[in-house]
Scaffold this motif. Structure first.
Motif, PDB file in Angstrom:
ATOM      1  N   GLY A   1      13.780   8.479 -16.981  1.00 30.20           N
ATOM      2  CA  GLY A   1      15.033   8.375 -16.729  1.00 30.20           C
ATOM      3  C   GLY A   1      15.166   8.427 -15.132  1.00 30.20           C
ATOM      4  N   LEU A   2      14.618   9.556 -14.404  1.00 37.71           N
ATOM      5  CA  LEU A   2      14.918   9.624 -13.265  1.00 37.71           C
ATOM      6  C   LEU A   2      14.035   8.413 -12.370  1.00 37.71           C
ATOM      7  CD1 LEU A   2      15.819  11.295 -10.762  1.00 37.71           C
ATOM      8  CD2 LEU A   2      13.699  12.440 -10.715  1.00 37.71           C
ATOM      9  N   LEU A   3      13.076   8.083 -12.833  1.00 40.67           N
ATOM     10  CA  LEU A   3      12.337   7.097 -11.959  1.00 40.67           C
ATOM     11  C   LEU A   3      12.864   5.560 -12.050  1.00 40.67           C
ATOM     12  CD1 LEU A   3       8.578   8.230 -12.582  1.00 40.67           C
ATOM     13  CD2 LEU A   3       9.923   8.666 -10.505  1.00 40.67           C
ATOM     14  N   VAL A   4      13.460   5.520 -13.427  1.00 40.85           N
ATOM     15  CA  VAL A   4      14.035   4.197 -13.553  1.00 40.85           C
ATOM     16  C   VAL A   4      15.420   4.295 -12.808  1.00 40.85           C
ATOM     17  CG1 VAL A   4      15.282   2.772 -15.078  1.00 40.85           C
ATOM     18  CG2 VAL A   4      13.121   3.915 -15.680  1.00 40.85           C
ATOM     19  N   THR A   5      16.292   5.112 -12.778  1.00 43.55           N
ATOM     20  CA  THR A   5      17.237   5.376 -11.967  1.00 43.55           C
ATOM     21  C   THR A   5      17.098   5.290 -10.336  1.00 43.55           C
ATOM     22  OG1 THR A   5      18.231   6.784 -13.310  1.00 43.55           O
ATOM     23  CG2 THR A   5      19.428   6.662 -11.416  1.00 43.55           C
ATOM     24  N   LEU A   6      16.056   5.733  -9.756  1.00 39.36           N
ATOM     25  CA  LEU A   6      15.494   5.515  -8.361  1.00 39.36           C
ATOM     26  C   LEU A   6      15.117   4.134  -8.323  1.00 39.36           C
ATOM     27  CD1 LEU A   6      13.749   8.923  -7.771  1.00 39.36           C
ATOM     28  CD2 LEU A   6      15.825   8.293  -6.824  1.00 39.36           C
ATOM     29  N   ALA A   7      14.298   3.517  -9.133  1.00 38.34           N
ATOM     30  CA  ALA A   7      13.895   2.058  -8.963  1.00 38.34           C
ATOM     31  C   ALA A   7      15.311   1.282  -9.008  1.00 38.34           C
ATOM     32  CB  ALA A   7      13.060   1.631 -10.291  1.00 38.34           C
ATOM     33  N   ILE A   8      16.147   1.403  -9.821  1.00 42.07           N
ATOM     34  CA  ILE A   8      17.364   0.458  -9.809  1.00 42.07           C
ATOM     35  C   ILE A   8      18.297   0.707  -8.603  1.00 42.07           C
ATOM     36  CG2 ILE A   8      19.665   0.394 -10.981  1.00 42.07           C
ATOM     37  CD1 ILE A   8      18.172   0.714 -13.532  1.00 42.07           C
ATOM     38  N   PHE A   9      18.378   2.033  -8.198  1.00 44.74           N
ATOM     39  CA  PHE A   9      18.999   2.073  -6.898  1.00 44.74           C
ATOM     40  C   PHE A   9      18.303   1.632  -5.686  1.00 44.74           C
ATOM     41  CE2 PHE A   9      19.443   4.965  -2.898  1.00 44.74           C
ATOM     42  CZ  PHE A   9      21.038   4.801  -2.904  1.00 44.74           C
ATOM     43  N   GLY A  10      16.998   1.452  -5.827  1.00 45.73           N
ATOM     44  CA  GLY A  10      16.010   0.884  -4.567  1.00 45.73           C
ATOM     45  C   GLY A  10      16.521  -0.671  -4.465  1.00 45.73           C
ATOM     46  N   VAL A  11      16.336  -1.092  -5.791  1.00 49.66           N
ATOM     47  CA  VAL A  11      16.735  -2.638  -5.882  1.00 49.66           C
ATOM     48  C   VAL A  11      18.127  -3.163  -5.335  1.00 49.66           C
ATOM     49  CG1 VAL A  11      16.761  -4.614  -7.503  1.00 49.66           C
ATOM     50  CG2 VAL A  11      15.185  -2.996  -7.624  1.00 49.66           C
ATOM     51  N   ILE A  12      19.002  -2.167  -5.627  1.00 51.89           N
ATOM     52  CA  ILE A  12      20.215  -2.386  -5.240  1.00 51.89           C
ATOM     53  C   ILE A  12      20.424  -2.287  -3.680  1.00 51.89           C
ATOM     54  CG2 ILE A  12      22.866  -1.384  -5.215  1.00 51.89           C
ATOM     55  CD1 ILE A  12      22.331  -0.713  -8.299  1.00 51.89           C
ATOM     56  N   VAL A  13      19.917  -1.322  -3.208  1.00 54.16           N
ATOM     57  CA  VAL A  13      20.039  -1.143  -1.656  1.00 54.16           C
ATOM     58  C   VAL A  13      19.290  -2.283  -1.118  1.00 54.16           C
ATOM     59  CG1 VAL A  13      19.245   0.323   0.215  1.00 54.16           C
ATOM     60  CG2 VAL A  13      20.473   1.338  -1.783  1.00 54.16           C
ATOM     61  N   TYR A  14      18.007  -2.807  -1.494  1.00 52.63           N
ATOM     62  CA  TYR A  14      17.450  -3.768  -0.908  1.00 52.63           C
ATOM     63  C   TYR A  14      17.996  -5.042  -1.041  1.00 52.63           C
ATOM     64  CZ  TYR A  14      13.642  -7.225   0.398  1.00 52.63           C
ATOM     65  OH  TYR A  14      12.838  -7.875   0.685  1.00 52.63           O
ATOM     66  N   GLU A  15      18.865  -5.308  -2.298  1.00 52.26           N
ATOM     67  CA  GLU A  15      19.587  -6.627  -2.385  1.00 52.26           C
ATOM     68  C   GLU A  15      20.955  -6.436  -1.553  1.00 52.26           C
ATOM     69  OE1 GLU A  15      18.967  -9.198  -3.797  1.00 52.26           O
ATOM     70  OE2 GLU A  15      17.133  -8.598  -4.507  1.00 52.26           O
ATOM     71  N   PHE A  16      21.297  -5.154  -0.965  1.00 50.33           N
ATOM     72  CA  PHE A  16      22.365  -5.201  -0.069  1.00 50.33           C
ATOM     73  C   PHE A  16      21.852  -5.560   1.259  1.00 50.33           C
ATOM     74  CE2 PHE A  16      24.886  -2.470   2.865  1.00 50.33           C
ATOM     75  CZ  PHE A  16      26.145  -3.170   2.538  1.00 50.33           C
TER      76      PHE A  16
ATOM     77  N   ASP B   1      21.385  -9.390   5.594  1.00 51.50           N
ATOM     78  CA  ASP B   1      20.482 -10.369   6.337  1.00 51.50           C
ATOM     79  C   ASP B   1      21.056 -12.097   6.355  1.00 51.50           C
ATOM     80  OD1 ASP B   1      18.480 -11.150   8.099  1.00 51.50           O
ATOM     81  OD2 ASP B   1      17.171 -11.391   6.345  1.00 51.50           O
ATOM     82  N   PHE B   2      21.484 -12.452   5.158  1.00 52.17           N
ATOM     83  CA  PHE B   2      21.963 -13.743   5.108  1.00 52.17           C
ATOM     84  C   PHE B   2      23.284 -13.949   5.942  1.00 52.17           C
ATOM     85  CE2 PHE B   2      24.920 -16.742   2.636  1.00 52.17           C
ATOM     86  CZ  PHE B   2      23.997 -17.697   2.712  1.00 52.17           C
ATOM     87  N   VAL B   3      24.126 -12.994   5.882  1.00 60.80           N
ATOM     88  CA  VAL B   3      25.408 -13.057   6.611  1.00 60.80           C
ATOM     89  C   VAL B   3      24.958 -12.749   8.281  1.00 60.80           C
ATOM     90  CG1 VAL B   3      27.005 -12.572   4.881  1.00 60.80           C
ATOM     91  CG2 VAL B   3      26.267 -10.856   6.545  1.00 60.80           C
ATOM     92  N   GLY B   4      23.961 -12.303   8.698  1.00 61.91           N
ATOM     93  CA  GLY B   4      23.447 -12.295  10.122  1.00 61.91           C
ATOM     94  C   GLY B   4      23.139 -10.889  10.600  1.00 61.91           C
ATOM     95  N   VAL B   5      23.392  -9.871   9.879  1.00 57.12           N
ATOM     96  CA  VAL B   5      22.876  -8.499  10.302  1.00 57.12           C
ATOM     97  C   VAL B   5      21.597  -8.438   9.892  1.00 57.12           C
ATOM     98  CG1 VAL B   5      23.664  -6.314  10.023  1.00 57.12           C
ATOM     99  CG2 VAL B   5      25.405  -8.149   9.836  1.00 57.12           C
ATOM    100  N   GLU B   6      20.702  -8.149  10.551  1.00 52.80           N
ATOM    101  CA  GLU B   6      19.248  -8.217  10.635  1.00 52.80           C
ATOM    102  C   GLU B   6      19.074  -6.618  10.547  1.00 52.80           C
ATOM    103  OE1 GLU B   6      16.419 -10.391  12.361  1.00 52.80           O
ATOM    104  OE2 GLU B   6      17.665 -12.273  12.348  1.00 52.80           O
ATOM    105  N   LEU B   7      18.291  -6.073   9.526  1.00 51.71           N
ATOM    106  CA  LEU B   7      17.801  -4.590   9.410  1.00 51.71           C
ATOM    107  C   LEU B   7      16.320  -4.695   9.186  1.00 51.71           C
ATOM    108  CD1 LEU B   7      20.667  -3.148   7.031  1.00 51.71           C
ATOM    109  CD2 LEU B   7      20.535  -2.993   9.346  1.00 51.71           C
ATOM    110  N   PRO B   8      15.614  -3.790   9.881  1.00 56.00           N
ATOM    111  CA  PRO B   8      14.300  -3.867   9.549  1.00 56.00           C
ATOM    112  C   PRO B   8      13.985  -3.127   8.310  1.00 56.00           C
ATOM    113  CG  PRO B   8      15.108  -1.921  11.056  1.00 56.00           C
ATOM    114  CD  PRO B   8      16.261  -2.726  10.792  1.00 56.00           C
ATOM    115  N   LEU B   9      12.855  -3.608   7.970  1.00 56.77           N
ATOM    116  CA  LEU B   9      12.420  -3.188   6.347  1.00 56.77           C
ATOM    117  C   LEU B   9      11.752  -1.647   6.275  1.00 56.77           C
ATOM    118  CD1 LEU B   9      11.991  -4.058   3.554  1.00 56.77           C
ATOM    119  CD2 LEU B   9       9.837  -4.944   4.104  1.00 56.77           C
ATOM    120  N   ILE B  10      11.012  -1.447   7.478  1.00 56.33           N
ATOM    121  CA  ILE B  10      10.239  -0.048   7.554  1.00 56.33           C
ATOM    122  C   ILE B  10      11.179   0.983   7.244  1.00 56.33           C
ATOM    123  CG2 ILE B  10       8.807   1.413   8.713  1.00 56.33           C
ATOM    124  CD1 ILE B  10       7.546  -1.136   7.453  1.00 56.33           C
TER     125      ILE B  10
END
Length: 71
Positions: free
Chosen positions: A9-24, A29-38
């Protein structure tokens, strides 16, 4: 105080949170604010490690489900 959490349950929650932050990050990036990946990746790994450490410190993992006893 114990933390009653299953590892899955914890790992699935962290994975979902990580995907949401990555999509944000992708939307920004689409609207012009570039953030580094590292730094993003480092932040997600630090969050995961901190959460696992906290659960371990506060009582460990739930290993057996409650209820569902045989008749």
């Amino acid at each position: 105080m114990t933390v009653d959490v299953s590892r899955g349950g914890l790992l699935v929650t962290l994975a979902i949170f990580g995907v949401i932050v990555y999509e944000f990050r992708t939307v920004l990036d689409f609207v012009g604010v570039e953030l580094p990946l590292i730094p993003y990746m480092a932040g997600v790994f630090l969050l995961a490690a901190g959460t696992v450490w906290y659960v371990t410190l506060r009582g460990g993992w739930r290993t057996e489900p409650d209820g569902d006893e045989a008749a």
